[in-house]
Design a protein around this motif. Sequence first.
Motif, PDB file in Angstrom:
ATOM      1  N   CYS A 289      70.040 -38.229   3.594  1.00 39.73           N
ATOM      2  CA  CYS A 289      68.889 -38.685   2.795  1.00 39.73           C
ATOM      3  C   CYS A 289      69.285 -39.878   1.928  1.00 39.73           C
ATOM      4  N   VAL A 290      70.483 -39.821   1.335  1.00 43.02           N
ATOM      5  CA  VAL A 290      70.940 -40.926   0.480  1.00 43.02           C
ATOM      6  C   VAL A 290      71.034 -42.213   1.300  1.00 43.02           C
ATOM      7  N   ARG A 291      71.579 -42.106   2.509  1.00 37.00           N
ATOM      8  CA  ARG A 291      71.695 -43.317   3.344  1.00 37.00           C
ATOM      9  C   ARG A 291      70.310 -43.863   3.689  1.00 37.00           C
ATOM     10  N   SER A 292      69.355 -42.967   3.995  1.00 34.25           N
ATOM     11  CA  SER A 292      67.985 -43.432   4.282  1.00 34.25           C
ATOM     12  C   SER A 292      67.422 -44.149   3.069  1.00 34.25           C
ATOM     13  N   LYS A 293      67.638 -43.527   1.916  1.00 34.73           N
ATOM     14  CA  LYS A 293      67.022 -44.105   0.720  1.00 34.73           C
ATOM     15  C   LYS A 293      67.606 -45.470   0.386  1.00 34.73           C
ATOM     16  N   ILE A 294      68.931 -45.583   0.428  1.00 38.62           N
ATOM     17  CA  ILE A 294      69.499 -46.871   0.010  1.00 38.62           C
ATOM     18  C   ILE A 294      69.145 -47.979   1.011  1.00 38.62           C
TER      19      ILE A 294
END
Length: 353
Positions: free
Chosen positions: A215-220
């Motif tokens: 999720c963090v990778r998607s968000k950034i």
Amino acid sequence: MPEIIARTATADYPIFIQQGALDHLGERVAASCQGRRTVIVTDDQVGPLYLERVSASLKAAGFNCGEAIVPAGEGSKNPERLAFLYARFHETGLSRTDPVIALGGGVVGDLAGFAAATWLRGVPLVQVPTTLLAQVDSSVGGKTAIDLPQGKNLVGAFYQPRLVVMDPAVLHTLSRRFMADGMAEVIKYGLIGDEALLDQIEQQAYDLEWVVARCVRSKIAVVARDEKDSGERMLLNFGHTVGHAIEKATGYAAFSHGEAVAVGMVMAAAIGEKLGETDPGTGDRIRRVLEAYQLPVQADVPLQALLPAIFSDKKRLGSRIHYVLLRRPGEAFLKPMTPNELSAVLGEVWPRG
Ligand code: GLY
């Protein structure tokens, strides 16, 4: 240990996801910030669990630590608590190079983040998220805000943290409701752009640390392309237009943020299907996965009570609300609608009490 670098137009910063990271926080903050004074902002539920450890780690790294503890819950995101934080920053003597540590969930991150963004026109901010929701979404990307009686997150700033430190071990102590709260945002990430993630969540065959990093990778990636929320980033608010309205109409008490967003996602699918924009059956799939994680799929609130908040949504550009809809699970888009168009379709899909 994933160390992810977030890159935006205004700042690049590392995001550490590491078991036991709380005990190494001091070293990481010392490596990223010049100042050696800090205020740890937390709430009265997280503080008893982690404040001592975090404070010990910071002191061992040479920091002079102040503390600011606010009551847990959305009610703390207000101008009075903000003034309380400023008072604590002043007493601790925070200067421009001294960091603020936000130790907690989304409320603490938003409140402490806005205080850091505005104290002395900006001091370093370290996000240490302790809930699933804060780890997968709110601690990353630089949105900070407080609420006003007129609505949620109405006053805020885009202010990127200096670093983000996540300890997956803290997730194991979360209550079922807090886990479900965060899982609503995870499901959102699957629905708007990552069907493989959604599949894993549906099969209940996932590793939580993997989910957080994904999720963090998607968000950034989204924030790198649209830091200030003028286009693609608005997709991250799938389910949030109705979700925020439900939270406000029910006094931020009956529904957690994730629970309200869950209902908002069901409504967005219903709107999309009604307008012929969303593949039929999408709403049923969303309901099934939400129910599997004990999230609500409807709210017993009259639509009339929601409309004022829906129309004052921040995704309103000019006379149109940019409503986030799905083409299908894994693909989202913005649908500009006039208030009349939106209230007409909502009137058709909102369950009558
Ligand atoms: N939580 C949505 C965003 O950060 O844009």
